[in-house]
Design an enzyme around this catalytic site. Sequence first.
Site, PDB file in Angstrom:
ATOM      1  CG  HIS A 125    -103.168  38.707 139.456  1.00 54.01           C
ATOM      2  ND1 HIS A 125    -103.452  37.440 139.002  1.00 54.01           N
ATOM      3  CD2 HIS A 125    -101.860  38.688 139.834  1.00 54.01           C
ATOM      4  CE1 HIS A 125    -102.361  36.688 139.111  1.00 54.01           C
ATOM      5  NE2 HIS A 125    -101.378  37.418 139.601  1.00 54.01           N
ATOM      6  CG  ASP A 162     -96.981  36.298 136.008  1.00 52.20           C
ATOM      7  OD1 ASP A 162     -96.297  37.309 136.198  1.00 52.20           O
ATOM      8  OD2 ASP A 162     -97.431  35.583 136.946  1.00 52.20           O
ATOM      9  CG  HIS A 164     -98.728  34.114 140.030  1.00 51.83           C
ATOM     10  ND1 HIS A 164     -97.580  34.866 140.007  1.00 51.83           N
ATOM     11  CD2 HIS A 164     -98.698  33.373 141.160  1.00 51.83           C
ATOM     12  CE1 HIS A 164     -96.866  34.593 141.097  1.00 51.83           C
ATOM     13  NE2 HIS A 164     -97.519  33.697 141.809  1.00 51.83           N
ATOM     14  CG  ASP A 249     -93.995  35.393 138.172  1.00 49.14           C
ATOM     15  OD1 ASP A 249     -94.153  34.967 137.014  1.00 49.14           O
ATOM     16  OD2 ASP A 249     -94.890  35.994 138.795  1.00 49.14           O
TER      17      ASP A 249
HETATM   18 ZN   LIG Z   1     -96.874  36.352 138.675  1.00 55.49          ZN
END
Ligand SMILES: [Zn+2]
Length: 339
Positions: A125, A162, A164, A249
Amino acid sequence: MPSKVGLVYSDEYLKHDTGDHPENSKRLEAILSFLKGKNVLKDLTFINPRKADLKEIEYLHSSSYIQGVRELCKRGGGFLDPDTPVSKESFQVALLAAGGVFSAIDRIVDDLDSAFCLIRPPGHHALKKKGMGFCVFNNIALGARYAQNKHRLKKILILDWDVHHGNGTQEAFYRDPSVLYFSLHRYPHYPGTGDIEEIGEGEGRGYTVNVPLPPGCGDGDYIYIFKEILLPIMKDFKPGITLISAGFDAHADDPLGGMSLTSQGYGALTTLVRESSKGIVSCLEGGYNLKALRESVLAHLDSLGEFNLFPKERIDEEPNRGVKEIVKKVKGIHSKYTR
Ligand SMILES: [Zn+2]
Protein backbone atom coordinates in the site's frame (compact mmCIF):
# COMPACT_ATOMS: atom_id res chain seq x y z
CA MET A 1 14.76 -33.05 -7.38
CA PRO A 2 13.19 -30.55 -4.99
CA SER A 3 13.86 -26.97 -5.97
CA LYS A 4 16.06 -24.76 -3.84
CA VAL A 5 14.13 -22.34 -1.64
CA GLY A 6 15.54 -19.45 0.38
CA LEU A 7 14.10 -17.88 3.50
CA VAL A 8 14.83 -14.25 4.37
CA TYR A 9 14.45 -13.53 8.05
CA SER A 10 16.01 -11.54 10.89
CA ASP A 11 14.92 -10.97 14.50
CA GLU A 12 15.38 -7.27 13.69
CA TYR A 13 11.97 -7.43 11.97
CA LEU A 14 10.37 -7.86 15.41
CA LYS A 15 11.54 -4.37 16.42
CA HIS A 16 8.96 -2.54 14.31
CA ASP A 17 6.73 -2.03 17.36
CA THR A 18 3.10 -1.40 16.44
CA GLY A 19 1.63 -2.09 19.88
CA ASP A 20 -1.86 -3.55 19.92
CA HIS A 21 -2.31 -3.69 16.15
CA PRO A 22 -3.25 -6.59 13.84
CA GLU A 23 0.10 -6.20 12.03
CA ASN A 24 2.48 -7.00 14.89
CA SER A 25 5.64 -8.99 15.54
CA LYS A 26 3.68 -12.03 16.79
CA ARG A 27 2.88 -12.79 13.15
CA LEU A 28 6.51 -13.51 12.30
CA GLU A 29 7.14 -15.34 15.55
CA ALA A 30 4.11 -17.58 14.94
CA ILE A 31 5.29 -18.45 11.42
CA LEU A 32 8.88 -19.10 12.41
CA SER A 33 8.09 -21.31 15.40
CA PHE A 34 5.58 -23.27 13.32
CA LEU A 35 8.17 -23.87 10.58
CA LYS A 36 10.64 -24.98 13.24
CA GLY A 37 8.09 -27.34 14.75
CA LYS A 38 7.37 -28.85 11.33
CA ASN A 39 11.10 -29.33 10.81
CA VAL A 40 11.18 -27.50 7.46
CA LEU A 41 13.89 -24.95 8.24
CA LYS A 42 16.52 -27.58 7.40
CA ASP A 43 15.14 -27.70 3.84
CA LEU A 44 15.42 -23.93 3.38
CA THR A 45 18.50 -21.86 2.60
CA PHE A 46 18.76 -19.06 5.13
CA ILE A 47 19.30 -15.64 3.55
CA ASN A 48 20.66 -12.90 5.76
CA PRO A 49 18.92 -9.64 4.78
CA ARG A 50 20.86 -6.44 4.24
CA LYS A 51 19.59 -2.92 4.71
CA ALA A 52 18.57 -1.02 1.61
CA ASP A 53 20.49 2.20 1.27
CA LEU A 54 18.64 5.47 0.86
CA LYS A 55 19.49 5.76 -2.84
CA GLU A 56 17.75 2.42 -3.38
CA ILE A 57 14.62 3.52 -1.48
CA GLU A 58 14.61 6.53 -3.81
CA TYR A 59 14.03 4.15 -6.75
CA LEU A 60 10.43 4.71 -5.78
CA HIS A 61 9.90 7.02 -2.81
CA SER A 62 10.47 10.78 -2.69
CA SER A 63 13.37 11.92 -0.55
CA SER A 64 11.02 14.20 1.43
CA TYR A 65 8.84 11.22 2.36
CA ILE A 66 11.87 9.13 3.31
CA GLN A 67 13.25 11.92 5.50
CA GLY A 68 9.80 12.45 7.05
CA VAL A 69 9.64 8.79 8.14
CA ARG A 70 13.19 8.99 9.43
CA GLU A 71 12.46 12.09 11.52
CA LEU A 72 9.21 10.71 12.92
CA CYS A 73 10.98 7.54 14.06
CA LYS A 74 13.88 9.53 15.50
CA ARG A 75 11.38 11.42 17.65
CA GLY A 76 10.15 8.11 19.06
CA GLY A 77 7.47 7.21 16.52
CA GLY A 78 3.94 8.17 15.59
CA PHE A 79 1.50 7.52 12.77
CA LEU A 80 2.04 7.71 8.98
CA ASP A 81 -1.73 7.47 8.60
CA PRO A 82 -4.40 6.43 11.14
CA ASP A 83 -3.72 2.73 10.36
CA THR A 84 0.04 2.90 10.20
CA PRO A 85 2.01 3.32 13.42
CA VAL A 86 5.80 3.50 13.48
CA SER A 87 8.12 3.19 16.46
CA LYS A 88 11.64 4.42 17.09
CA GLU A 89 13.17 1.44 15.27
CA SER A 90 10.72 1.28 12.36
CA PHE A 91 12.76 3.30 9.87
CA GLN A 92 15.75 0.97 10.15
CA VAL A 93 13.50 -2.10 10.13
CA ALA A 94 11.74 -0.85 6.99
CA LEU A 95 15.15 -0.46 5.30
CA LEU A 96 15.89 -4.06 6.25
CA ALA A 97 12.51 -5.22 4.88
CA ALA A 98 13.17 -3.73 1.44
CA GLY A 99 16.81 -4.84 1.59
CA GLY A 100 15.67 -8.35 2.43
CA VAL A 101 13.88 -8.48 -0.90
CA PHE A 102 17.07 -7.31 -2.62
CA SER A 103 19.08 -10.04 -0.87
CA ALA A 104 16.55 -12.63 -2.05
CA ILE A 105 16.70 -11.37 -5.64
CA ASP A 106 20.51 -11.60 -5.58
CA ARG A 107 20.24 -15.25 -4.61
CA ILE A 108 17.65 -16.05 -7.29
CA VAL A 109 19.98 -14.60 -9.91
CA ASP A 110 22.84 -16.53 -8.34
CA ASP A 111 21.76 -20.01 -7.22
CA LEU A 112 18.26 -20.45 -5.78
CA ASP A 113 14.96 -21.23 -7.52
CA SER A 114 12.76 -19.22 -5.18
CA ALA A 115 12.79 -17.36 -1.89
CA PHE A 116 10.22 -16.31 0.66
CA CYS A 117 10.79 -13.05 2.51
CA LEU A 118 9.48 -13.29 6.05
CA ILE A 119 9.61 -9.54 6.54
CA ARG A 120 7.69 -6.65 8.03
CA PRO A 121 6.50 -3.94 7.81
CA PRO A 122 4.55 -4.99 4.69
CA GLY A 123 4.72 -2.82 1.60
CA HIS A 124 2.13 -2.96 -1.16
CA HIS A 125 0.00 0.00 0.00
CA ALA A 126 2.98 2.34 0.34
CA LEU A 127 2.79 5.15 -2.23
CA LYS A 128 5.62 7.26 -3.60
CA LYS A 129 5.04 10.03 -1.07
CA LYS A 130 2.91 8.38 1.58
CA GLY A 131 2.88 5.37 3.88
CA MET A 132 -0.53 3.82 4.52
CA GLY A 133 -2.34 0.58 5.32
CA PHE A 134 0.36 -0.79 7.68
CA CYS A 135 3.02 -0.19 4.97
CA VAL A 136 6.09 2.08 5.15
CA PHE A 137 8.21 1.40 2.04
CA ASN A 138 6.91 -0.60 -0.92
CA ASN A 139 9.17 -3.64 -0.62
CA ILE A 140 7.94 -5.44 -3.72
CA ALA A 141 7.97 -2.39 -6.00
CA LEU A 142 11.49 -1.55 -4.82
CA GLY A 143 12.44 -5.17 -5.48
CA ALA A 144 11.23 -4.88 -9.08
CA ARG A 145 13.32 -1.73 -9.60
CA TYR A 146 16.32 -3.37 -7.95
CA ALA A 147 16.04 -6.43 -10.22
CA GLN A 148 16.05 -4.07 -13.21
CA ASN A 149 18.76 -1.67 -12.04
CA LYS A 150 21.15 -4.13 -10.45
CA HIS A 151 20.63 -7.31 -12.43
CA ARG A 152 19.39 -5.90 -15.75
CA LEU A 153 16.30 -8.08 -15.69
CA LYS A 154 14.05 -6.43 -18.24
CA LYS A 155 10.59 -7.74 -17.54
CA ILE A 156 9.19 -8.26 -14.08
CA LEU A 157 5.84 -9.73 -13.13
CA ILE A 158 4.31 -8.77 -9.81
CA LEU A 159 1.50 -11.04 -8.69
CA ASP A 160 -0.47 -9.64 -5.77
CA TRP A 161 -2.80 -12.14 -4.12
CA ASP A 162 -3.23 -10.22 -0.89
CA VAL A 163 -6.98 -9.71 -0.35
CA HIS A 164 -6.44 -5.95 -0.55
CA HIS A 165 -5.52 -4.13 -3.73
CA GLY A 166 -1.85 -3.06 -3.86
CA ASN A 167 -2.51 0.58 -4.68
CA GLY A 168 1.11 1.57 -4.06
CA THR A 169 2.49 -1.03 -6.42
CA GLN A 170 -0.06 -0.19 -9.09
CA GLU A 171 0.81 3.51 -8.83
CA ALA A 172 4.53 2.76 -9.17
CA PHE A 173 4.22 1.01 -12.54
CA TYR A 174 0.99 2.39 -13.99
CA ARG A 175 2.73 3.88 -17.04
CA ASP A 176 5.48 1.27 -17.25
CA PRO A 177 5.25 -1.72 -19.60
CA SER A 178 8.37 -3.35 -18.13
CA VAL A 179 6.62 -4.32 -14.88
CA LEU A 180 3.32 -6.14 -15.23
CA TYR A 181 1.14 -5.80 -12.15
CA PHE A 182 -1.52 -8.47 -11.68
CA SER A 183 -3.82 -8.25 -8.68
CA LEU A 184 -6.82 -10.17 -7.52
CA HIS A 185 -8.55 -8.68 -4.53
CA ARG A 186 -11.85 -8.09 -2.81
CA TYR A 187 -13.62 -5.10 -4.32
CA PRO A 188 -14.93 -2.66 -3.29
CA HIS A 189 -12.80 -2.90 -0.18
CA TYR A 190 -9.79 -1.18 1.39
CA PRO A 191 -8.02 0.84 -0.08
CA GLY A 192 -10.71 1.53 -2.74
CA THR A 193 -8.61 1.13 -5.89
CA GLY A 194 -8.36 -1.89 -8.21
CA ASP A 195 -11.36 -1.47 -10.49
CA ILE A 196 -11.48 -3.75 -13.53
CA GLU A 197 -11.07 -0.70 -15.78
CA GLU A 198 -7.77 0.33 -14.19
CA ILE A 199 -5.42 -1.15 -16.79
CA GLY A 200 -2.48 1.26 -16.92
CA GLU A 201 -1.84 4.45 -18.88
CA GLY A 202 0.25 5.48 -21.86
CA GLU A 203 2.81 2.83 -22.71
CA GLY A 204 1.70 0.98 -19.61
CA ARG A 205 -1.80 0.30 -20.94
CA GLY A 206 -2.56 -3.39 -20.60
CA TYR A 207 0.27 -3.95 -18.11
CA THR A 208 -1.92 -3.49 -15.04
CA VAL A 209 -4.44 -6.28 -14.66
CA ASN A 210 -7.05 -6.03 -11.94
CA VAL A 211 -9.43 -8.85 -11.07
CA PRO A 212 -11.88 -7.36 -8.54
CA LEU A 213 -13.81 -10.01 -6.61
CA PRO A 214 -16.90 -10.23 -4.42
CA PRO A 215 -16.46 -11.49 -0.85
CA GLY A 216 -16.50 -15.23 -0.20
CA CYS A 217 -14.33 -16.40 -3.10
CA GLY A 218 -12.48 -19.66 -2.47
CA ASP A 219 -9.90 -22.06 -3.86
CA GLY A 220 -11.88 -22.99 -6.98
CA ASP A 221 -12.42 -19.34 -7.90
CA TYR A 222 -8.78 -18.38 -7.50
CA ILE A 223 -7.50 -21.44 -9.37
CA TYR A 224 -9.90 -20.70 -12.21
CA ILE A 225 -8.66 -17.10 -12.44
CA PHE A 226 -5.04 -18.24 -12.44
CA LYS A 227 -5.63 -20.76 -15.22
CA GLU A 228 -7.85 -18.52 -17.32
CA ILE A 229 -6.07 -15.17 -17.03
CA LEU A 230 -2.79 -15.15 -15.12
CA LEU A 231 -1.01 -18.10 -16.70
CA PRO A 232 -1.76 -17.10 -20.32
CA ILE A 233 -0.52 -13.58 -19.53
CA MET A 234 2.68 -14.98 -18.03
CA LYS A 235 3.19 -17.13 -21.09
CA ASP A 236 2.94 -14.06 -23.35
CA PHE A 237 4.91 -11.66 -21.16
CA LYS A 238 7.75 -14.04 -20.24
CA PRO A 239 8.97 -12.28 -17.10
CA GLY A 240 12.61 -12.67 -16.08
CA ILE A 241 11.46 -13.08 -12.48
CA THR A 242 8.12 -13.34 -10.68
CA LEU A 243 7.60 -11.34 -7.52
CA ILE A 244 4.64 -12.22 -5.32
CA SER A 245 2.95 -9.86 -2.87
CA ALA A 246 2.05 -12.80 -0.69
CA GLY A 247 -0.64 -11.71 1.70
CA PHE A 248 -2.54 -14.54 3.31
CA ASP A 249 -5.55 -12.50 4.36
CA ALA A 250 -7.86 -14.07 1.75
CA HIS A 251 -7.88 -17.15 4.01
CA ALA A 252 -11.33 -18.21 5.26
CA ASP A 253 -10.33 -17.60 8.89
CA ASP A 254 -8.79 -14.17 8.40
CA PRO A 255 -10.52 -11.47 10.45
CA LEU A 256 -10.04 -8.72 7.82
CA GLY A 257 -10.43 -10.46 4.46
CA GLY A 258 -13.90 -11.95 4.03
CA MET A 259 -12.72 -14.51 1.45
CA SER A 260 -12.63 -18.29 1.84
CA LEU A 261 -9.30 -19.64 0.61
CA THR A 262 -7.75 -22.58 2.46
CA SER A 263 -4.07 -23.02 3.26
CA GLN A 264 -4.04 -25.91 0.82
CA GLY A 265 -5.45 -23.49 -1.75
CA TYR A 266 -2.43 -21.22 -1.30
CA GLY A 267 -0.27 -24.26 -1.97
CA ALA A 268 -2.14 -25.02 -5.18
CA LEU A 269 -1.86 -21.40 -6.38
CA THR A 270 1.87 -21.45 -5.64
CA THR A 271 2.36 -24.59 -7.71
CA LEU A 272 0.59 -23.01 -10.70
CA VAL A 273 2.82 -19.92 -10.54
CA ARG A 274 6.02 -21.90 -9.94
CA GLU A 275 5.46 -23.99 -13.02
CA SER A 276 5.28 -20.81 -15.14
CA SER A 277 8.13 -18.84 -13.55
CA LYS A 278 11.86 -18.61 -14.07
CA GLY A 279 12.41 -17.66 -10.44
CA ILE A 280 10.16 -16.46 -7.63
CA VAL A 281 10.63 -14.04 -4.78
CA SER A 282 7.59 -13.81 -2.56
CA CYS A 283 7.15 -11.25 0.18
CA LEU A 284 4.87 -11.43 3.16
CA GLU A 285 2.16 -8.78 3.07
CA GLY A 286 -1.08 -9.31 5.09
CA GLY A 287 -2.54 -12.25 7.04
CA TYR A 288 -3.90 -11.66 10.54
CA ASN A 289 -5.18 -14.96 11.92
CA LEU A 290 -1.99 -16.54 13.24
CA LYS A 291 -3.08 -20.15 12.75
CA ALA A 292 -4.31 -19.54 9.21
CA LEU A 293 -1.22 -17.46 8.45
CA ARG A 294 1.36 -20.00 9.61
CA GLU A 295 -0.40 -22.90 7.87
CA SER A 296 -0.73 -20.94 4.63
CA VAL A 297 2.95 -19.98 4.68
CA LEU A 298 3.88 -23.63 5.23
CA ALA A 299 1.73 -24.69 2.26
CA HIS A 300 3.30 -21.92 0.15
CA LEU A 301 6.85 -23.05 1.02
CA ASP A 302 5.92 -26.69 0.53
CA SER A 303 4.80 -25.93 -3.02
CA LEU A 304 7.77 -23.66 -3.78
CA GLY A 305 10.18 -26.41 -2.72
CA GLU A 306 8.15 -29.40 -3.92
CA PHE A 307 8.82 -30.87 -0.49
CA ASN A 308 5.60 -32.92 -0.40
CA LEU A 309 5.28 -32.40 3.33
CA PHE A 310 1.67 -33.43 3.26
CA PRO A 311 -0.47 -35.23 0.72
CA LYS A 312 -2.00 -33.01 -1.93
CA GLU A 313 -5.70 -33.39 -2.20
CA ARG A 314 -7.19 -32.41 -5.49
CA ILE A 315 -9.12 -29.18 -5.39
CA ASP A 316 -11.86 -29.35 -7.95
CA GLU A 317 -14.35 -26.84 -6.75
CA GLU A 318 -16.22 -25.16 -9.58
CA PRO A 319 -15.80 -21.39 -9.76
CA ASN A 320 -18.96 -19.52 -8.91
CA ARG A 321 -20.99 -17.91 -11.69
CA GLY A 322 -20.15 -14.37 -10.67
CA VAL A 323 -16.44 -15.13 -10.94
CA LYS A 324 -16.86 -16.65 -14.40
CA GLU A 325 -18.53 -13.40 -15.48
CA ILE A 326 -15.69 -11.30 -14.04
CA VAL A 327 -13.10 -13.44 -15.82
CA LYS A 328 -14.96 -13.00 -19.09
CA LYS A 329 -15.00 -9.24 -18.59
CA VAL A 330 -11.28 -9.04 -17.72
CA LYS A 331 -10.42 -11.12 -20.77
CA GLY A 332 -12.56 -8.85 -22.95
CA ILE A 333 -10.88 -5.68 -21.68
CA HIS A 334 -7.38 -7.10 -22.05
CA SER A 335 -7.83 -9.00 -25.31
CA LYS A 336 -6.60 -6.05 -27.38
CA TYR A 337 -3.25 -5.85 -25.60
CA THR A 338 -0.39 -8.12 -26.60
CA ARG A 339 2.50 -8.27 -24.22
ZN1 LIG B 1 -4.05 -7.26 2.93
